[in-house]
Write a protein that holds these residues in place. Structure first.
Motif, PDB file in Angstrom:
ATOM      1  N   TYR A 132      -8.031 -20.305 -63.494  1.00 13.93           N
ATOM      2  CA  TYR A 132      -9.136 -19.865 -62.626  1.00 13.93           C
ATOM      3  C   TYR A 132      -9.533 -18.456 -63.032  1.00 13.93           C
ATOM      4  O   TYR A 132      -8.680 -17.606 -63.296  1.00 13.93           O
ATOM      5  N   THR A 133     -10.828 -18.201 -63.094  1.00 10.00           N
ATOM      6  CA  THR A 133     -11.352 -16.863 -63.392  1.00 10.00           C
ATOM      7  C   THR A 133     -12.305 -16.447 -62.288  1.00 10.00           C
ATOM      8  O   THR A 133     -13.186 -17.218 -61.887  1.00 10.00           O
ATOM      9  N   GLU A 134     -12.120 -15.236 -61.812  1.00 11.97           N
ATOM     10  CA  GLU A 134     -12.960 -14.694 -60.750  1.00 11.97           C
ATOM     11  C   GLU A 134     -13.595 -13.390 -61.212  1.00 11.97           C
ATOM     12  O   GLU A 134     -12.931 -12.521 -61.761  1.00 11.97           O
ATOM     13  N   GLY A 135     -14.880 -13.265 -60.959  1.00 12.85           N
ATOM     14  CA  GLY A 135     -15.512 -11.980 -61.212  1.00 12.85           C
ATOM     15  C   GLY A 135     -16.679 -12.030 -62.156  1.00 12.85           C
ATOM     16  O   GLY A 135     -17.026 -13.085 -62.685  1.00 12.85           O
ATOM     17  N   PRO A 136     -17.268 -10.848 -62.347  1.00  9.97           N
ATOM     18  CA  PRO A 136     -16.810  -9.568 -61.781  1.00  9.97           C
ATOM     19  C   PRO A 136     -17.055  -9.478 -60.279  1.00  9.97           C
ATOM     20  O   PRO A 136     -18.098  -9.898 -59.785  1.00  9.97           O
ATOM     21  N   ILE A 137     -16.045  -8.943 -59.575  1.00 10.82           N
ATOM     22  CA  ILE A 137     -16.103  -8.736 -58.132  1.00 10.82           C
ATOM     23  C   ILE A 137     -16.323  -7.246 -57.876  1.00 10.82           C
ATOM     24  O   ILE A 137     -15.607  -6.402 -58.414  1.00 10.82           O
ATOM     25  N   LYS A 177     -18.707   2.947 -58.318  1.00  7.85           N
ATOM     26  CA  LYS A 177     -18.660   1.489 -58.256  1.00  7.85           C
ATOM     27  C   LYS A 177     -17.482   0.998 -59.095  1.00  7.85           C
ATOM     28  O   LYS A 177     -17.247   1.503 -60.194  1.00  7.85           O
ATOM     29  N   LEU A 178     -16.774   0.043 -58.544  1.00 13.07           N
ATOM     30  CA  LEU A 178     -15.603  -0.480 -59.226  1.00 13.07           C
ATOM     31  C   LEU A 178     -15.666  -2.006 -59.202  1.00 13.07           C
ATOM     32  O   LEU A 178     -15.737  -2.614 -58.139  1.00 13.07           O
ATOM     33  N   GLU A 179     -15.667  -2.602 -60.396  1.00 10.94           N
ATOM     34  CA  GLU A 179     -15.732  -4.056 -60.523  1.00 10.94           C
ATOM     35  C   GLU A 179     -14.459  -4.586 -61.184  1.00 10.94           C
ATOM     36  O   GLU A 179     -13.917  -3.951 -62.086  1.00 10.94           O
ATOM     37  N   MET A 180     -14.017  -5.761 -60.739  1.00  9.70           N
ATOM     38  CA  MET A 180     -12.820  -6.377 -61.309  1.00  9.70           C
ATOM     39  C   MET A 180     -13.102  -7.821 -61.698  1.00  9.70           C
ATOM     40  O   MET A 180     -13.776  -8.547 -60.974  1.00  9.70           O
ATOM     41  N   THR A 181     -12.570  -8.196 -62.857  1.00  9.06           N
ATOM     42  CA  THR A 181     -12.599  -9.583 -63.309  1.00  9.06           C
ATOM     43  C   THR A 181     -11.158 -10.015 -63.543  1.00  9.06           C
ATOM     44  O   THR A 181     -10.409  -9.328 -64.246  1.00  9.06           O
ATOM     45  N   THR A 182     -10.761 -11.134 -62.939  1.00  8.21           N
ATOM     46  CA  THR A 182      -9.371 -11.562 -62.992  1.00  8.21           C
ATOM     47  C   THR A 182      -9.276 -13.008 -63.456  1.00  8.21           C
ATOM     48  O   THR A 182     -10.030 -13.869 -62.985  1.00  8.21           O
ATOM     49  N   SER A 183      -8.349 -13.247 -64.370  1.00  5.13           N
ATOM     50  CA  SER A 183      -8.076 -14.619 -64.801  1.00  5.13           C
ATOM     51  C   SER A 183      -6.639 -14.982 -64.453  1.00  5.13           C
ATOM     52  O   SER A 183      -5.724 -14.160 -64.586  1.00  5.13           O
ATOM     53  N   PHE A 184      -6.447 -16.213 -63.990  1.00  2.00           N
ATOM     54  CA  PHE A 184      -5.134 -16.743 -63.630  1.00  2.00           C
ATOM     55  C   PHE A 184      -4.892 -17.996 -64.472  1.00  2.00           C
ATOM     56  O   PHE A 184      -5.748 -18.876 -64.529  1.00  2.00           O
ATOM     57  N   ASN A 185      -3.725 -18.083 -65.089  1.00  2.00           N
ATOM     58  CA  ASN A 185      -3.400 -19.224 -65.928  1.00  2.00           C
ATOM     59  C   ASN A 185      -1.954 -19.654 -65.671  1.00  2.00           C
ATOM     60  O   ASN A 185      -1.016 -18.918 -65.972  1.00  2.00           O
ATOM     61  N   VAL A 186      -1.781 -20.839 -65.077  1.00  2.00           N
ATOM     62  CA  VAL A 186      -0.438 -21.368 -64.832  1.00  2.00           C
ATOM     63  C   VAL A 186       0.013 -22.062 -66.110  1.00  2.00           C
ATOM     64  O   VAL A 186      -0.343 -23.206 -66.374  1.00  2.00           O
ATOM     65  N   MET A 205       0.224 -16.433 -65.451  1.00  2.00           N
ATOM     66  CA  MET A 205      -0.176 -15.274 -66.241  1.00  2.00           C
ATOM     67  C   MET A 205      -1.466 -14.725 -65.643  1.00  2.00           C
ATOM     68  O   MET A 205      -2.450 -15.462 -65.455  1.00  2.00           O
ATOM     69  N   ILE A 206      -1.476 -13.425 -65.347  1.00  2.00           N
ATOM     70  CA  ILE A 206      -2.618 -12.798 -64.676  1.00  2.00           C
ATOM     71  C   ILE A 206      -3.138 -11.661 -65.539  1.00  2.00           C
ATOM     72  O   ILE A 206      -2.369 -10.818 -66.015  1.00  2.00           O
ATOM     73  N   GLU A 207      -4.445 -11.641 -65.748  1.00  2.00           N
ATOM     74  CA  GLU A 207      -5.087 -10.559 -66.496  1.00  2.00           C
ATOM     75  C   GLU A 207      -6.268 -10.043 -65.682  1.00  2.00           C
ATOM     76  O   GLU A 207      -7.181 -10.788 -65.351  1.00  2.00           O
ATOM     77  N   ARG A 208      -6.211  -8.754 -65.329  1.00  2.00           N
ATOM     78  CA  ARG A 208      -7.249  -8.154 -64.474  1.00  2.00           C
ATOM     79  C   ARG A 208      -7.881  -6.960 -65.204  1.00  2.00           C
ATOM     80  O   ARG A 208      -7.189  -6.027 -65.592  1.00  2.00           O
TER      81      ARG A 208
END
Length: 361
Positions: A132-137, A177-186, A205-208
């Motif tokens: 799952y990938t979220e962002g940019p938030i 302003k602060l934006e974050m993009t996060t990927s989650f990989n099981v 595995m999490i990469e932000r």
């Protein structure tokens, strides 16, 4: 016939393997107390991706430990700022507001610092090969004005003249302003062993990546032609990598272990891991503090079964402090100087934090 038997055995092996699934029911809820510890000296082997993995972290030692209490947001000072929060985690005096649902756990803000958009802490449900990938938030969008602007710029060795190469002269406002993009990989599934036991687990595995955009509105006092927003050089985007292990075991409720990784995926610092207590000592738990009567008619008694000093702060429902005191074992308070209503009592020792709602009728 041999081929058929071989195929049958292979098929039986596949259907006998049961994948782990972690849902919202497996994670923390109101009333839970989470105990965590750090080991800064032991370098663990995070293993490889794939199924049937074994992660042996049983040799970890508790060098530092703490607890986090999960409470109902309505019992906390800033609940009115978080209408969508259904959990509040009290961690070393910080109130971390979250929303837990079947699709994940999201952080809404800390204290009175409300995020612009909810930030996913862990998506759900988790199962092997899920990604799952979220962002940019947009987490932070803040505008600062007044004398604070010059103070902030001066602390970084900057000024309006430096930012504009002399084109403008007065720093009026600061935009952050602060934006974050996060990927989650099981990417892993197997059994993890930590000092409190062995558990079926998934490795996530999490990469932000965080992108910070800061600009200053500078005023040209010589005619105004150069009055404008000017960017503040802040460097490149920052990327943080980590791996976490989660289980559907009813005795866990939180990440079993977390390891921070460097840019190439190797462990960078120590390991944070779930434990059953703080340094294996008798810590002051929620059940060991009693407050009565509730509701109260101005007189309230607080007792503690521990011999530790308890530091207490009583605040109104808006978070304004109205009384501060310390006690050991017990204390009886006369609150006749306070108006009738709902108050929040924050109790803290060097091992635990408890927040209780106090009603004066």
């Amino acid at each position: 016939m041999k081929i058929k038997i071989t195929l049958l055995l292979a098929f039986t092996s596949v259907i006998a393997f049961s994948q782990i699934t972690v849902t919202d029911a497996d994670l923390l809820g109101v009333g839970d107390i989470i105990y965590l510890a750090d080991d800064e000296s032991t370098i663990v082997n995070i293993g490889s991706a794939g199924q049937n993995q074994t992660w042996d972290f049983s040799a970890l030692q508790s060098m530092d430990s703490w607890s986090m209490e999960v409470v109902d947001p309505t019992t906390t000072p800033f609940d009115q700022l978080y209408p969508n929060a259904n959990l509040c985690i009290i961690d070393d005096g910080d109130f971390i507001y979250c929303n837990k649902s079947t699709s994940g756990v999201s952080m809404l803000g800390i204290g009175d610092s409300v995020y612009q958009q909810a930030l996913t802490v862990i998506p759900l449900p988790l199962s092997y090969s899920f990604s799952y990938t979220e962002g940019p938030i947009l987490v932070l969008d803040s505008l600062i004005g007044g004398p604070m602007v010059d103070l902030l710029l001066t602390s970084q060795g900057l000024s309006a003249a430096l930012l504009t190469f002399g084109a403008a002269h007065v720093a009026d406002s600061l935009s952050i302003k602060l934006e974050m993009t996060t990927s989650f990989n099981v990417d892993g599934e197997g059994v993890i062993s930590i000092p409190m036991g062995s558990f079926d687990a998934l490795r996530v595995m999490i990469e932000r990546t965080t992108v910070t955009d800061i600009s200053v509105y500078c005023i040209d006092t010589n005619g105004g032609a150069n009055s404008d927003w000017y960017p503040v050089p802040f460097g490149n985007p920052e990327t943080e990598k980590s791996c976490q292990w989660f289980s559907n075991n009813i005795n866990t409720k939180f990440a079993l272990a977390e390891v921070i990784l460097d840019s190439v995926g190797n462990p960078e610092t120590g390991t944070t891991f779930l434990t059953t207590s703080i340094n294996s000592l008798d810590n002051i738990e929620v059940s060991h503090i009693n407050i009565f009567p509730i509701p109260s008619t101005y007189n309230v008694t607080i007792t503690s079964e521990s011999n530790e000093e308890v530091n207490a702060i009583l605040s109104d429902i808006n978070g304004r402090e109205v009384k501060r005191f310390e006690f050991t074992n017990s204390i009886t308070l006369n609150l006749s100087d306070l108006e009738k209503g709902t108050y929040l009592l924050n109790l803290k020792t060097n091992k635990d934090i408890l927040t209780k709602k106090l009603i004066i009728e």
